[in-house]
Design a protein around this motif. Structure first.
Motif: not given
Length: 301
Positions: A152, A157, A184, A196-197, A301
Motif C-alpha cells: 500500500e 492497490k 479490505y 482502507r486504500n 481505493v
C-alpha cells in the motif's frame, strides 16, 4: 450467478519454483546463482505463454498476468507481447523469491529489502506497459500482513495471494474472517477489516464440510477441471472470485530434473491441462470476466 471472475496467469519459468531457487529448501539460493551455474536450456516459458495468449483471445478474455519481473531480461519481447494483447500486467516479485518461510512464516528478508526489490520490479513492468502498475501476487502465495502494508505504501492497490482452505495456510494470519470474495485487510495482518486504500482478492474454494482450495494452479493439474469448476461455481455465488494457472501448466516439454522435495510437481501438465483450462472457460462462458484492475472496487481505493 452473483459474482464476476478474474482469469489470472502467473508468468514464471520452471527454475522460479521454490524447489529450485529462492526458498529455504531450494537447490540455488537465488536466480542469479542459478544463471551463474546453469549452462543448459532455461527457456521453457516462451512457447506455452504464446499458446496461453491465443487461448485467451479465443475465449475473449482480458486477463491479469502476474509477472516475475526478471523475465523481462531473460525473455526479450515476451512480456511486451502480453501488454500488446491488452492484458493487465501485475507484479509477481522481482525474481520469485520467498518473502516468508513456508513453515514458520517468519520474515526471510527485511521490510526495506522487500520494498526496494518490489519497487524495482514495479518500475520494470511499468516501463513495459506504459501504465501505473497496481497489482501484486506473492511468489508461492506466501504473504504476510507486513507485506500488504508495504505494498500500500508503494502505491499498489490490491494483492491476490490469500487462499482460504482446511489443509494449509501460507500466511501468518488465521484467516477466520476471510472467504473467497474481495475484502479490505486489517493493517499489519490479513483478517478482514474496514475500508482502507487496498483490496485483497482471495482465491476460490470448494466447500464440502472441509474447504478445498479450488482456484486453479497445482490443484488444476492434480485434481482436474470438474473439481475446479465446482469450487469456482460455489465461489461465484459468494461474489467475485479468481481462476489462475501458469503457462508452464500447458507446456509439453520435459523440464530439467532439478529440484528438492517436490519430485512429482510437474508430473501432470501439457495438453491435458490445456484441455481442462478450455473446458473451464467454456463452461463459464456466460460469467462476466474482468481483469483485476477493472474490478469496481479497485477504482475506489
Amino acid at each position: 450467478m452473483k459474482g464476476s471472475l478474474s482469469v489470472t496467469v502467473d508468468l514464471e519459468d520452471w527454475y522460479h519454483i521454490p524447489s529450485v531457487c529462492s526458498s529455504p529448501f531450494s537447490v540455488y539460493r537465488n536466480v542469479d546463482e542459478f544463471f551463474r551455474s546453469w549452462h543448459g536450456r532455461y527457456d521453457y516459458l516462451s512457447e506455452p505463454t504464446k499458446r496461453v495468449l491465443d487461448i485467451l483471445d479465443e475465449f475473449n478474455v482480458n486477463a491479469t498476468f502476474f509477472v516475475v519481473a526478471d523475465t523481462i531480461e531473460h525473455y526479450p519481447g515476451l512480456v511486451e507481447s502480453i501488454a500488446d494483447r491488452g492484458h493487465e500486467l501485475a507484479c509477481h516479485g522481482l525474481s520469485h523469491a520467498c518473502k516468508i518461510d513456508p513453515e514458520t512464516k517468519k520474515q526471510l528478508m527485511s521490510v526495506e529489502e522487500f520494498e526496494q526489490r518490489t519497487l524495482t520490479a514495479k518500475k520494470m513492468l511499468e516501463k513495459i506497459s506504459g501504465e501505473k502498475l497496481i497489482g501484486y501476487r506473492a511468489p508461492n502465495a506466501l504473504v504476510s500482513g507486513w507485506m500488504i502494508d508495504s505494498l500500500e505504501k508503494m502505491g499498489f492497490k490490491y494483492d491476490s495471494s490469500v487462499s482460504v482452505n482446511s489443509f494449509y495456510n501460507k500466511t501468518d494470519s488465521a484467516l477466520r474472517t476471510v472467504s473467497s470474495y474481495p475484502y479490505y485487510p486489517e493493517e499489519t495482518e490479513l483478517e478482514a477489516g474496514i475500508d482502507r486504500n487496498f483490496l485483497e482478492f482471495p482465491w476460490a474454494y470448494c466447500q464440502h464440510g472441509l474447504k478445498f482450495p479450488a482456484s486453479g494452479g497445482p490443484m488444476l493439474r492434480f485434481l482436474g477441471s470438474s473439481f475446479i469448476l465446482d469450487g469456482l461455481m460455489q465461489s461465484l455465488k459468494r461474489g467475485h472470485t479468481i481462476f489462475y494457472f501458469h503457462p508452464l501448466d500447458i507446456s509439453c516439454a520435459r523440464f530439467p530434473s532439478l529440484g528438492n522435495k517436490r519430485p512429482f510437481y510437474w508430473c501432470i501438465k501439457g495438453r491435458l491441462v490445456e484441455q481442462r483450462i478450455r473446458h473451464i472457460l467454456s463452461k463459464l462462458d456466460d460469467v462476466e470476466k474482468i481483469s483485476l484492475r477493472d474490478y469496481p472496487g479497485v477504482s475506489c481505493v
